[in-house]
Design an enzyme around this catalytic site. Structure first.
Site, PDB file in Angstrom:
ATOM      1  N   HIS A 198      51.325  39.577  24.855  1.00 22.37           N
ATOM      2  CA  HIS A 198      52.476  38.766  24.454  1.00 22.37           C
ATOM      3  C   HIS A 198      52.783  38.903  22.971  1.00 22.37           C
ATOM      4  O   HIS A 198      53.939  38.801  22.563  1.00 22.37           O
ATOM      5  CB  HIS A 198      52.277  37.319  24.883  1.00 22.37           C
ATOM      6  CG  HIS A 198      52.487  37.154  26.349  1.00 22.37           C
ATOM      7  ND1 HIS A 198      53.737  37.114  26.914  1.00 22.37           N
ATOM      8  CD2 HIS A 198      51.624  37.101  27.368  1.00 22.37           C
ATOM      9  CE1 HIS A 198      53.615  37.025  28.226  1.00 22.37           C
ATOM     10  NE2 HIS A 198      52.344  37.004  28.529  1.00 22.37           N
ATOM     11  N   GLU A 440      55.713  40.295  40.850  1.00 24.28           N
ATOM     12  CA  GLU A 440      54.817  40.897  39.869  1.00 24.28           C
ATOM     13  C   GLU A 440      53.369  40.906  40.354  1.00 24.28           C
ATOM     14  O   GLU A 440      52.465  41.252  39.614  1.00 24.28           O
ATOM     15  CB  GLU A 440      54.955  40.200  38.512  1.00 24.28           C
ATOM     16  CG  GLU A 440      54.901  38.697  38.552  1.00 24.28           C
ATOM     17  CD  GLU A 440      55.205  38.046  37.202  1.00 24.28           C
ATOM     18  OE1 GLU A 440      55.205  38.715  36.168  1.00 24.28           O
ATOM     19  OE2 GLU A 440      55.418  36.814  37.209  1.00 24.28           O
ATOM     20  N   ASP A 464      53.311  42.757  34.667  1.00 23.41           N
ATOM     21  CA  ASP A 464      52.191  42.269  35.465  1.00 23.41           C
ATOM     22  C   ASP A 464      51.994  43.079  36.733  1.00 23.41           C
ATOM     23  O   ASP A 464      50.863  43.286  37.171  1.00 23.41           O
ATOM     24  CB  ASP A 464      52.393  40.785  35.805  1.00 23.41           C
ATOM     25  CG  ASP A 464      51.976  39.905  34.643  1.00 23.41           C
ATOM     26  OD1 ASP A 464      50.874  40.118  34.108  1.00 23.41           O
ATOM     27  OD2 ASP A 464      52.760  39.022  34.241  1.00 23.41           O
ATOM     28  N   CYS A 511      62.792  43.068  35.152  1.00 21.18           N
ATOM     29  CA  CYS A 511      62.786  42.484  33.811  1.00 21.18           C
ATOM     30  C   CYS A 511      61.516  42.820  33.029  1.00 21.18           C
ATOM     31  O   CYS A 511      61.294  42.297  31.959  1.00 21.18           O
ATOM     32  CB  CYS A 511      62.968  40.970  33.879  1.00 21.18           C
ATOM     33  SG  CYS A 511      61.632  40.116  34.702  1.00 21.18           S
TER      34      CYS A 511
HETATM   35  C1  PEP Z   1      56.416  40.903  33.633  1.00 19.15           C
HETATM   36  O1  PEP Z   1      55.274  40.606  34.001  1.00 19.15           O
HETATM   37  O2  PEP Z   1      56.912  42.035  33.785  1.00 19.15           O
HETATM   38  C2  PEP Z   1      57.248  39.923  32.947  1.00 19.15           C
HETATM   39  C3  PEP Z   1      58.505  40.183  32.653  1.00 19.15           C
HETATM   40  O3  PEP Z   1      56.662  38.753  32.608  1.00 19.15           O
HETATM   41  P1  PEP Z   1      55.675  38.526  31.345  1.00 19.15           P
HETATM   42  O4  PEP Z   1      55.673  39.777  30.534  1.00 19.15           O
HETATM   43  O5  PEP Z   1      56.224  37.363  30.613  1.00 19.15           O
HETATM   44  O6  PEP Z   1      54.383  38.240  32.021  1.00 19.15           O
HETATM   45 MG    MG Z   2      54.702  38.547  34.118  1.00 22.30          MG
END
Ligand code: PEP
Ligand code: MG
Length: 596
Positions: A198, A440, A464, A511
Site C-alpha cells: 500500500h 480478487e 490481490d 481496478c
Molecule cells: C486489488 O487487489 O487489485 C485492489 C485494487 O485492491 P487493493 O490494492 O486495495 O487491495
Molecule cells: Mg485488493
C-alpha cells in the site's frame, strides 16, 4: 548506515512508482542503535536519572515542535499519531520502570531503557498493558527517539524533510508516507516492500517516484549521497558518473515528453479505431487526487479506497465524516459515477486502535469484508454514510475480498438493515443503489457465474488476485520477481470472470495495478474488458494508445497470448507487439528480463 562513500554503485529493487529522478539521500535511520551498557556506582545514579529525564523532556519538546510545523491541512489531519507518541512519553510503566532499573540495578540510562523495552515487549504478548500492546511500533519509534537523545544523535523526522531529497529508509508505512511533507520529497527508496504494497500504491497515487525492496539500500547509502532512481525499472545508482547520469536523464526527458503529449488526449473519448468505447476511470485513495481527475480525463472513479478515512487517527470516523467525504466525492465528479469500496482493512493496513491479534498470515486473515462482517457496527456506520451521500450524485458500492456467495448475501443483508433504519428515520438515500463485488480471491473467480447472480457488477482486483492465485505475498520483496500479471493462470482467470459477467449480463471492470500498463490493457481489452480503473495520471497515455488501436487486433493479441505457456513468453510477445504498433511512444519497462 553506510560508512564508505560508493561511486557509481548500481542497485536493483522493485520499481514501485515511475519517474526518473536525481537527488541527495536523506536517511531515515530506524536501525538498531548500538547502545552502551555500563554498570555504574551509586554516586552516578543521580546523573543517569537526570540524563534519562532530560532525554524524555527533549523528546517531548521535539515531537511538539514537529506537530506545530505541520502546515499542510491534509497532513495535519493525520497529526494525531504524534499525540500518541507524546502519550507514550508520559507512560508511567516506561518511565518508572526505567528509573527503577537505574536505581536498583545500577546501570546506565540506555541499558535501563533497553531492559524496560524488553519487558514491555513481553507485555505486548502477555496482554499486560492494553494501551502499549496496541502500539508496539509507536513504542519502538518513540524509544528510538529517546535513545538518540541520550546518545546525542541526530533525528530523522520525516515531517521535517526539506529540499529535493530522496528518502532512504528500511521501510515506510502508509502512515509514514502520509507524514512526509509531500511537496518536499522528490522520491523514496526502501529496503523492504513490494510493488503492490500500500505504501507503493500511495506513492504512485501521489506521483512520488519510488523504488522498494532494495534490501541493502540503508546499509550502502550515506546521507547526502547523490542518487538516481528509476521508479519504473527499480534501478538505483549511488553517486553516478556523469555519463550514467546523462543516459538516465535522457530517459526521464523522454518519459516526461510523452506524458505531456499524451495529455492532449485526456479530453477525447476513449474509443478504439474500430469504434469500441472503453471506459477509463480513476482509482482514488487520497481526497487531494480528486482535483486532477478532469485534467487526466477520468470518466468517474472505478475504485475509491476508503481506508484513508480510518488510518492515522485515534478514533474511528463517524457517520458524518463518511457522509461528508463521499458527498464531496460524488459532487466533485458529477455526473460521472463513483465506485465506493467499503473498508479493506487488514493485510498491510491496520486500524490504529484495533488489536491486531497474532495473525500469522494477515493477508489471509481478518481483512476487508471479513472484518466488516465481524465488526458490524463499524460497517453500518460506513454504509449509512455512503447511503446518505447517494442522493448527491451517482455512486455504487463495492465489497472487497469477497470469497463466496455467503459473504455477499451477508453484506447485502447488513445493507438492507441500514436502509430500513434510514427509512424509519426518514433520511433520504438512493434505494436503487448498485452493489458490486471485487473479484480478487481465486474462489470468487471460480464461482463468478454464481456470484454474478447476486450483484450488479464485478471489478477484478488483480493486485490481490495475483497474490492469492500465484501464492506471492504482495509485500514480500523476496518473491516479487514471481509476481507476474501475465501468468497464463491469471489471464485464464480473468477470461473466466469476463465470460461469467457476459453470461449474466453484468459489467466487469478491472481496478488492479495491471490496468494501467498500456501493454496489459491491450491484452485485457482482447479478453473482453471495456472498463478500466487506474491511477489518474496513466489515463492519457492509455487513452492515446487505445485510440490508435483496433479492438479486433487486441483479440488476436489475447489469442496469441493464450498460445504461450509462460509469463515471459507472453511478455516478450506483447512487448514486440507494442513496439511494432507504437514505435515512438511505447517505452517498455525494463523490470523483467525478456528474451529478444
Ligand atoms: C486489488 O487487489 O487489485 C485492489 C485494487 O485492491 P487493493 O490494492 O486495495 O487491495
Ligand atoms: Mg485488493
Amino acid at each position: 548506515m553506510g560508512a564508505r562513500p560508493l561511486s557509481n554503485k548500481f542497485l536493483r529493487g522493485v520499481g514501485a512508482s515511475s519517474g526518473v529522478i536525481t537527488g541527495r539521500a536523506f536517511l531515515v535511520d530506524r536501525s538498531k542503535l548500538r547502545l552502551p551498557q555500563k554498570k555504574i556506582d551509586s554516586a552516578h545514579v543521580g546523573r543517569e536519572v537526570d540524563r534519562f529525564l532530560k532525554a524524555i523532556q527533549q523528546s517531548r519538546q521535539q515531537l511538539k515542535e514537529i506537530k506545530e510545523k505541520i502546515l499542510d491541512p491534509g497532513v495535519r489531519h493525520h497529526a494525531f499519531i504524534l499525540d500518541v507518541h507524546l502519550m507514550i512519553l508520559d507512560d508511567e510503566m516506561l518511565i518508572e520502570n526505567t528509573l527503577d532499573t537505574i536505581r536498583k540495578k545500577k546501570v546506565n540510562a540506555e541499558w535501563a531503557l533497553d531492559l524496560t523495552l524488553e519487558k514491555l515487549d513481553a507485555a505486548f504478548h502477555a496482554i499486560e498493558d492494553e494501551y502499549l500492546k496496541e502500539r508496539r511500533n509507536d513504542l519502538q519509534y518513540v524509544s528510538g527517539r529517546i535513545f538518540r537523545n541520550l546518545l546525542g544523535k541526530k533525528h530523522d523526522d520525516i515531517t521535517r524533510i526539506r529540499g529535493n531529497v530522496i528518502v532512504v529508509a528500511r521501510d515506510l508505512s502508509p502512515a509514514d508516507t502520509i507524514q512526509m511533507n509531500l511537496n518536499h520529497v522528490a522520491g523514496f527508496i526502501t529496503d523492504l516492500g513490494g510493488k503492490i504494497s500500500h505504501t507503493a500504491i500511495l506513492a504512485r497515487s501521489l506521483n512520488i517516484p519510488a523504488v522498494v525492496g532494495l534490501e541493502v539500500a540503508t546499509s550502502l547509502v550515506n546521507g547526502g549521497d547523490l542518487l538516481i532512481i528509476d521508479g519504473e525499472t527499480g534501478e538505483v545508482v549511488i553517486n553516478p558518473t556523469q555519463e550514467i547520469s546523462r543516459s538516465f536523464l535522457e530517459r526521464k526527458r523522454r518519459i516526461r515528453l510523452l506524458e505531456r503529449e499524451a495529455l492532449k488526449y485526456a479530453s477525447l473519448p476513449a474509443e478504439t479505431r474500430d469504434g469500441v468505447r472503453i471506459r477509463l476511470q480513476a482509482n482514488v485513495e487520497m481526497p487531494e487526487e480528486l482535483s486532477v481527475l478532469k485534467q487526466y480525463g477520468a470518466e468517474g472513479v472505478g475504485l475509491y479506497r476508503t481506508e484513508i478515512l480510518y488510518l492515522n487517527r485515534e478514533t474511528l470516523p463517524d457517520e458524518e465524516e463518511h457522509y461528508q467525504a463521499y458527498r464531496k466525492l460524488v459532487e466533485g465528479i458529477y455526473p460521472a459515477l463513483a465506485t465506493i469500496r467499503t473498508l479493506d482493512i487488514g493485510g498491510d493496513k491496520f486500524l490504529p486502535n484495533y488489536p491486531k491479534g497474532n495473525e500469522a498470515n494477515p493477508a489471509m486473515g481478518l481483512r476487508a469484508i471479513r472484518f466488516s462482517l465481524k465488526e458490524e457496527e463499524i460497517f453500518k456506520v460506513q454504509l449509512r454514510g455512503i447511503l446518505r451521500a447517494s442522493v448527491h450524485g451517482n455512486l455504487r458500492i463495492m465489497f472487497p475480498m469477497i470469497s463466496g456467495i455467503e459473504e455477499i448475501r451477508q453484506a447485502k443483508g447488513v445493507l438492507e438493515e441500514v436502509k430500513k433504519e434510514l427509512l424509519r428515520s426518514k433520511i433520504p438515500f438512493n434505494s436503487e443503489i448498485k452493489i458490486g463485488a471485487m473479484i480478487e480471491i481465486p474462489s470468487a473467480s471460480i464461482t463468478a457465474d454464481v456470484l454474478a447472480r447476486e450483484v450488479d457488477f464485478f471489478s477484478i482486483g488483480t493486485n490481490d488476485l495475483i497474490q492469492y492465485a500465484l501464492a506471492i505475498d504482495r509485500v514480500n520483496e523476496l518473491v516479487s520477481y514471481l509476481y507476474e500479471p501475465l501468468h497464463p493462470a491469471i489471464l485464464r482467470i480473468i477470461r473466466g470472470v469476463v465470460r461469467a459477467g457476459e453470461q449474466q449480463g453484468i459489467p466487469v471492470a478491472i481496478c488492479g495495478e495491471m490496468a494501467f500498463e498500456p501493454a496489459y490493457v491491450m491484452i485485457l481489452m482482447g479478453l473482453g474488458l471495456q472498463e478500466f480503473s487506474m491511477k489518474p495520471s496513466s489515463i492519457p497515455k492509455v487513452k492515446k494508445m487505445l485510440r490508435m488501436s483496433r479492438f479486433e487486433e487486441t483479440r488476436d493479441l489475447a489469442e496469441e497470448a493464450f498460445r504461450c505457456s509462460t509469463a515471459a513468453e507472453i511478455e516478450t510477445y506483447v512487448r514486440g507487439w507494442m513496439a511494432e504498433r507504437f514505435p515512438d511512444i511505447y517505452i517498455p519497462p525494463y523490470g523483467r528480463k525478456v528474451k529478444a
